[in-house]
Design an enzyme around this catalytic site. Structure first.
Site, short mmCIF file in Angstrom:
data_model
loop_
_atom_site.label_atom_id
_atom_site.label_comp_id
_atom_site.label_asym_id
_atom_site.label_seq_id
_atom_site.Cartn_x
_atom_site.Cartn_y
_atom_site.Cartn_z
N GLU A 1 0.82 -1.20 0.00
CA GLU A 1 0.00 0.00 0.00
C GLU A 1 0.86 1.26 0.00
O GLU A 1 0.56 2.24 -0.68
CB GLU A 1 -0.93 0.01 1.22
CG GLU A 1 -1.89 -1.17 1.28
CD GLU A 1 -1.36 -2.35 2.09
OE1 GLU A 1 -2.16 -2.99 2.79
OE2 GLU A 1 -0.13 -2.62 2.01
N CYS B 1 -0.55 0.13 7.59
CA CYS B 1 -1.03 0.59 6.29
C CYS B 1 -2.46 1.10 6.37
O CYS B 1 -2.85 1.98 5.60
CB CYS B 1 -0.93 -0.55 5.28
SG CYS B 1 0.78 -0.98 4.88
N THR C 1 22.30 -37.56 5.65
CA THR C 1 22.41 -36.91 4.34
C THR C 1 23.54 -35.90 4.33
O THR C 1 24.32 -35.80 3.36
CB THR C 1 21.08 -36.22 3.99
OG1 THR C 1 20.06 -37.22 3.85
CG2 THR C 1 21.19 -35.44 2.69
N LEU D 1 22.90 -26.62 0.49
CA LEU D 1 21.55 -26.20 0.89
C LEU D 1 21.33 -24.70 0.66
O LEU D 1 20.76 -24.00 1.50
CB LEU D 1 21.27 -26.56 2.36
CG LEU D 1 21.42 -28.04 2.73
CD1 LEU D 1 21.16 -28.25 4.21
CD2 LEU D 1 20.49 -28.92 1.89
N ARG E 1 22.11 -21.06 -5.01
CA ARG E 1 23.11 -20.52 -5.93
C ARG E 1 22.65 -20.54 -7.39
O ARG E 1 23.19 -19.79 -8.22
CB ARG E 1 24.43 -21.28 -5.79
CG ARG E 1 24.35 -22.76 -6.12
CD ARG E 1 25.62 -23.49 -5.69
NE ARG E 1 25.54 -24.94 -5.96
CZ ARG E 1 24.94 -25.80 -5.16
NH1 ARG E 1 24.38 -25.37 -4.04
NH2 ARG E 1 24.92 -27.09 -5.46
N SER F 1 9.75 -39.90 8.96
CA SER F 1 9.32 -39.41 10.28
C SER F 1 8.29 -38.29 10.14
O SER F 1 7.33 -38.22 10.92
CB SER F 1 10.52 -38.94 11.10
OG SER F 1 11.08 -37.75 10.59
#
Length: 328
Positions: free
Chosen positions: A46, A82, A198, A206, A209, A273
């Site tokens: 706004e 706003c 992992t 992670l 890029r 999980s």
């Protein structure tokens, strides 16, 4: 409102944990100002739309209508409210898309406008305005991040291979283009979670890029398997407490760290999980036509709990998006 929604997407990847919002100011049958929320901590839609009104058109604000995809805020945060700006500017009519579920707003913005004598129309293109901010809406409603589970699998249902000793080893599943699209998905999330196994095996960065946007906060579980010199430990990261429930940890991400959306990349045990705990809002699966015959099995999904909402084929790989039926 359709134009306001188009504008709102300009903030994609830059405004979270705030919602994407667009605004359009009209008078005498034409648009005289428009804007969107560009970056977290910056001016809201706004503010930008009203500021975009040319000096020659400023006198029209007293007869204008402002279209906003989300209820105008009513509280002081990183910026002033706003709703107060609209009142002080003298705009007599406001059209909104979705209500703001944030407890700090939640109807107060609409009430403030109406108490000031402003004509307010609500719910225009409501479904579209809710959908563009489904991550924000879910996080505010459930007080936990919107959770996307993600994995890539072979045609015969494996997410990783096995070496001669039976240890997991990365399998080439994604293509350069699908990797780029995956980084776009990462850019939409506040945080990304990978399991200690992992991280130990793949040493993933992670980050985003391959796509413009902010790198998500890195999250895993506190474990001796994570090396202090790993890519995970470089930069901002959080190690969750394995001694408390998954549900507690996930709610803590929202309450303590303002994580409104979380991508879970695995591995297999971590993904299972979340599925077993029914802690997910959508699942994204990339399937390659390649078969490896032996490896780490992909998680099983519960078809009755999910609805397939999109299927695309990119570079020969099929990308399927499922959403939790409770959130549709």
């Amino acid at each position: 409102m359709a134009r306001a929604l188009q504008l709102a997407r300009g903030g994609e990847g830059f405004v979270s944990p705030n919602p994407m919002v667009g605004a359009v100011v009209t008078a005498r049958g034409r648009i005289i100002g428009e804007g969107f929320h560009r970056a977290f901590g910056g001016p809201h839609a706004e503010v930008n739309a009203i500021a975009a009104v040319a000096e020659a058109d400023r006198h029209l604000l007293r007869e204008a209508t402002i279209y906003v995809t989300l209820e105008p805020c009513s509280h002081y945060g990183k910026t002033p409210p706003c709703a107060r700006l609209i009142i002080d500017t003298g705009i007599p009519r406001v059209v909104t898309g979705a209500p703001d579920p944030n407890p700090k707003v939640s109807g107060r913005g609409i009430r403030m406008l109406r108490e000031a004598g402003i004509d307010v129309t609500e719910g225009v293109m409501l479904k579209e305005c809710l959908d563009i901010n489904r991550r924000f809406m879910t996080a505010q409603r459930l007080r936990r991040p919107y959770i996307q589970l993600k994995w890539a699998q072979t045609a015969d249902g494996f997410i990783a291979g096995l070496d001669e000793d039976g240890n997991p080893t990365p399998a080439a599943i994604s293509t350069p283009l699908t990797k780029t699209l995956m980084h776009r998905e990462r850019a939409l999330c506040d945080a990304i979670l990978a399991g200690p196994n992992t991280i130990a095996i793949d040493n993933p960065r992670l980050d985003v890029r391959l796509w413009p946007g902010r790198n998500p906060l890195k999250v895993s579980f506190d474990s001796r398997k994570i090396s202090p010199g790993s890519n995970f430990m470089a930069g901002k990261h959080i190690l969750l407490n394995p001694e408390v429930s998954l549900d507690e940890n996930i709610h803590m991400l929202f309450e303590r760290h303002s994580v409104g959306s979380l991508m879970v990349e695995g591995g297999a045990a971590v993904l299972r999980s979340f599925i077993d705990s029914e802690l997910y809002d959508e699942i994204r699966i990339e399937t390659s036509p390649r078969e490896i015959m032996r490896g780490v099995k992909a998680p099983s999904i519960m078809p009755d709990a999910l609805k397939e909402v999109a299927v695309t084929i990119v570079d020969g790989n099929t990308i399927s998006l499922f959403q939790d039926v409770k959130n549709l």
